[in-house]
Write a protein that holds these residues in place. Structure first.
Motif, short mmCIF file in Angstrom:
data_model
loop_
_atom_site.label_atom_id
_atom_site.label_comp_id
_atom_site.label_asym_id
_atom_site.label_seq_id
_atom_site.Cartn_x
_atom_site.Cartn_y
_atom_site.Cartn_z
N GLY A 1 0.85 43.15 6.87
CA GLY A 1 1.33 43.05 5.50
C GLY A 1 1.49 41.65 4.96
N GLN A 2 1.31 40.62 5.79
CA GLN A 2 1.55 39.27 5.31
C GLN A 2 0.60 38.86 4.19
N GLU A 3 -0.66 39.31 4.25
CA GLU A 3 -1.60 38.97 3.19
C GLU A 3 -1.19 39.60 1.87
N LEU A 4 -0.68 40.83 1.94
CA LEU A 4 -0.24 41.53 0.74
C LEU A 4 0.91 40.78 0.07
N VAL A 5 1.89 40.36 0.85
CA VAL A 5 3.03 39.64 0.31
C VAL A 5 2.58 38.31 -0.29
N CYS A 6 1.77 37.57 0.44
CA CYS A 6 1.31 36.26 -0.03
C CYS A 6 0.50 36.42 -1.34
N SER A 7 -0.36 37.39 -1.39
CA SER A 7 -1.17 37.63 -2.58
C SER A 7 -0.32 38.05 -3.77
N ALA A 8 0.63 38.93 -3.53
CA ALA A 8 1.50 39.39 -4.62
C ALA A 8 2.34 38.26 -5.18
N VAL A 9 2.93 37.46 -4.30
CA VAL A 9 3.75 36.34 -4.75
C VAL A 9 2.90 35.34 -5.52
N SER A 10 1.72 35.03 -5.03
CA SER A 10 0.83 34.09 -5.72
C SER A 10 0.42 34.62 -7.09
#
Length: 112
Positions: free
Chosen positions: A32-41
């Protein structure tokens, strides 16, 4: 982890945001780390671009992709549109923090 510091004034109005870090590292991969990073960005860049294009608010912004650093601060009084956009960003980031929490994102508030 993405460290978020929301800057508030003495009236508890949002006046800026400081971010640093990433949701995870390659040697410490977590689902899930990519999802969080993408959403925040996406939320953050959309807010800054929207303030620039749809409001008259004056601000300073600085981003550095490699370190995950993003600084955004109103240099004057934010108009109603800019305030709404900043409120929307904080609402979205708070939802991400509530859903995923540590080790991905931590939000703090600081009076300036």
């Amino acid at each position: 982890m993405i460290d978020v510091t929301v800057l508030v004034d003495s009236e508890n109005c949002y006046c800026g945001i400081l971010m640093s870090g990433h949701a995870g590292h390659a040697d410490d991969y977590q689902e899930g780390q990519e999802l969080v990073c993408s959403a925040v960005s996406a939320l953050t860049l959309n807010m800054a671009n929207s303030v620039e294009h749809f409001t008259d608010a004056v601000f300073e912004a600085e981003a550095e992709e490699e370190s995950g650093t993003f600084h955004f601060r109103f240099t004057g009084k934010a108009d109603a549109g800019a305030t709404l956009l900043m409120n929307s960003l904080i609402f979205g980031l708070t939802d991400i923090e509530e859903e995923y929490g540590e080790p991905y994102i931590k939000i703090r508030y600081k009076e300036v």
